[in-house]
Design an enzyme around this catalytic site. Structure first.
Site, short mmCIF file in Angstrom:
data_model
loop_
_atom_site.label_atom_id
_atom_site.label_comp_id
_atom_site.label_asym_id
_atom_site.label_seq_id
_atom_site.Cartn_x
_atom_site.Cartn_y
_atom_site.Cartn_z
N CYS A 154 -1.25 -0.05 -6.14
CA CYS A 154 -1.84 0.90 -5.21
C CYS A 154 -2.33 2.10 -6.03
O CYS A 154 -1.54 2.74 -6.72
CB CYS A 154 -0.79 1.32 -4.19
SG CYS A 154 -1.19 2.83 -3.33
N VAL B 110 0.84 -1.20 0.00
CA VAL B 110 0.00 0.00 0.00
C VAL B 110 0.88 1.25 0.00
O VAL B 110 2.04 1.21 0.38
CB VAL B 110 -0.95 0.02 1.21
CG1 VAL B 110 -2.05 -1.02 1.03
CG2 VAL B 110 -0.20 -0.22 2.50
N CYS B 111 0.29 2.34 -0.44
CA CYS B 111 1.01 3.60 -0.49
C CYS B 111 1.36 4.05 0.92
O CYS B 111 0.60 3.80 1.83
CB CYS B 111 0.16 4.67 -1.16
SG CYS B 111 0.04 4.35 -2.92
N PRO B 112 2.48 4.71 1.12
CA PRO B 112 3.42 5.18 0.12
C PRO B 112 4.59 4.23 -0.15
O PRO B 112 5.60 4.65 -0.68
CB PRO B 112 3.95 6.46 0.77
CG PRO B 112 4.00 6.10 2.22
CD PRO B 112 2.86 5.15 2.47
#
Lengths: 346, 74
Positions: free
Chosen positions: B38, B11-13
């Site tokens: 993502c 998942v980000c970041p």
């Protein structure tokens, strides 16, 4: 009842659609102020607050919306907002962000959402309700900025409009770089709705408008507030396990609509897919959900209820919560992103 | 030289953080291929590349919610 269900779902779906397409992520925005020295999303939030503030206070002046700021607990707001800030970094999205990412098919967000719903309900009417009550009775002060400062609310709104205008004009003047885009496969309206990159500032205006519309529509059903996520999310669980109609309200349909709107936006844009994270991310997201529910319940709102709505209503609660939420995000970002990067480099 | 970075499921970041890390080990003119799923990175990765002055030579959606981007180091 039908009006409540339909308008709740509709406003929620509209919001979910705009948030998904606009990549509106306050968690990412607050995080990037620190780790990337990028304030773009924060400025967009200020714009959304300003749009909503002007519109809702115009509706109040026209007698279409009722609002009383009341009082709030400094202790509960500061501690709750800080804990919420830590929680949203671990969960990888704020309360609203978690709802719309669940609509994009992210399993990690489903886990965060489940735990957020659970702890929010526990803090409202469950075994932890005593904690909420005792913390919320400490350091209670007047909530209206206009009353404390002895000025007309419109003066505060004028100051906000002025400050935000200066900030945005300065931001627009900075040197621009061309951001590479995906090759368009759609054209016309389909391209704009389901493909094009939305400017965060266009998204901000839309979010501000939806937040303003939410006030009169919600109040028509007897719920005297605008957009809200935490209480309605808790209400879903409370209603599901008790069947008690007192938990049924406009907000519940708003958050369900948010999820539906985001799903429609993601599906139509080719951005929906069930995505399973690794075990570590699942555990971190779940822990984030737990902290989000506890924090938002103490603070009386999440990044939407406090950060977008109570700020626009010119309350101390909204602005103090916003500051401490951002501080919580920065502290958690240091431990989750900054320190590990430094350790790898060393 | 060409380096491929698989970040699917992250998942980000994190995709962007890993891309920045990987870029440090490359020479000017080398390609970094980043595969990610993502959604937010569809905005953050090209923005980072453009702001750093790197060149984006390929950027496309592979399937639903899966993207690839090739960034050539400046």
């Amino acid at each position: 009842m039908t009006f409540m269900i339909l308008t709740g779902l509709f406003v929620g779906a509209l919001l979910g659609f705009v948030l998904q397409r606009g990549r509106w992520c306050l968690t990412g925005g607050f995080r990037d102020m620190y780790i990337a020295k990028d304030n773009r999303m924060f400025y967009a939030l200020l714009l959304a607050i300003t749009v909503q503030s002007v519109m809702v206070y115009a509706l109040i002046a026209a007698g279409k919306v009722q609002f009383t700021a009341g009082t709030f607990s400094l202790v509960a707001i500061i501690s709750g907002a800080f804990v919420f800030g830590i929680g949203i970094i671990l969960a990888g999205g704020c309360a609203t962000g978690t709802w719309y990412r669940a609509g994009e098919g992210l399993i990690g967000s489903w886990a965060a959402l489940g735990f957020y719903m659970l702890t929010a309900a526990m803090m409202k009417t469950g075994v932890l309700a005593g904690i909420t009550t005792s913390v919320s009775s400490a350091g209670v002060v007047n909530n209206s900025m206009a009353e404390t400062l002895h000025v007309n609310t419109w003066i505060l709104i004028a100051v906000l409009v002025l400050v935000v205008s200066v900030v945005l004009i300065n931001y627009a003047r900075r040197p621009k770089v061309k951001i590479p885009q995906l090759k368009p496969k759609k054209s016309g309206l389909a391209h704009i709705l389901f493909e094009k990159r939305w400017s965060p500032f266009v998204t901000a205006v839309l979010v501000g408008l939806i937040a303003a519309i939410a006030w009169p529509v919600s109040e028509a059903t007897g719920r005297m507030f605008g957009l809200g996520v935490t209480v309605p999310t808790a209400n879903i669980l409370q209603y599901a396990v008790t069947g008690d109609n007192q938990f049924l309200n406009w907000g519940m349909f708003l958050v369900l609509g948010l999820f539906i709107g985001s799903f429609i936006a993601a599906k139509a844009s080719g951005e929906f897919r069930w995505r399973v994270p690794n075990a570590k991310t699942m555990v971190t997201s779940s822990a984030g959900g737990v902290l989000m529910g506890i924090g938002a319940s103490l603070a009386g709102g999440c990044s939407i209820g406090n950060g977008l709505v109570m700020t626009a209503m010119m309350t101390w609660q909204g602005w103090i919560a916003l500051v401490f939420m951002i501080l919580g995000v920065w502290v958690a970002s240091y431990f989750v992103f900054v320190r590990p990067t430094k350790q790898r480099a060393a | 030289m060409k380096k491929v970075l698989e970040t699917a499921g992250k998942v980000c970041p994190f995709p962007l953080i890993e891309a920045k890390d990987a870029m440090k080990d490359l020479q000017s003119g080398d390609d970094l291929v980043i595969n990610f799923d993502c959604t937010q990175a569809t905005e953050s990765i090209p923005r980072w590349a453009a702001e750093e002055g790197h060149t984006v030579s390929n950027y496309e959606a592979l399937s639903d919610a899966a993207w690839t981007i090739t960034v050539t180091k400046k």
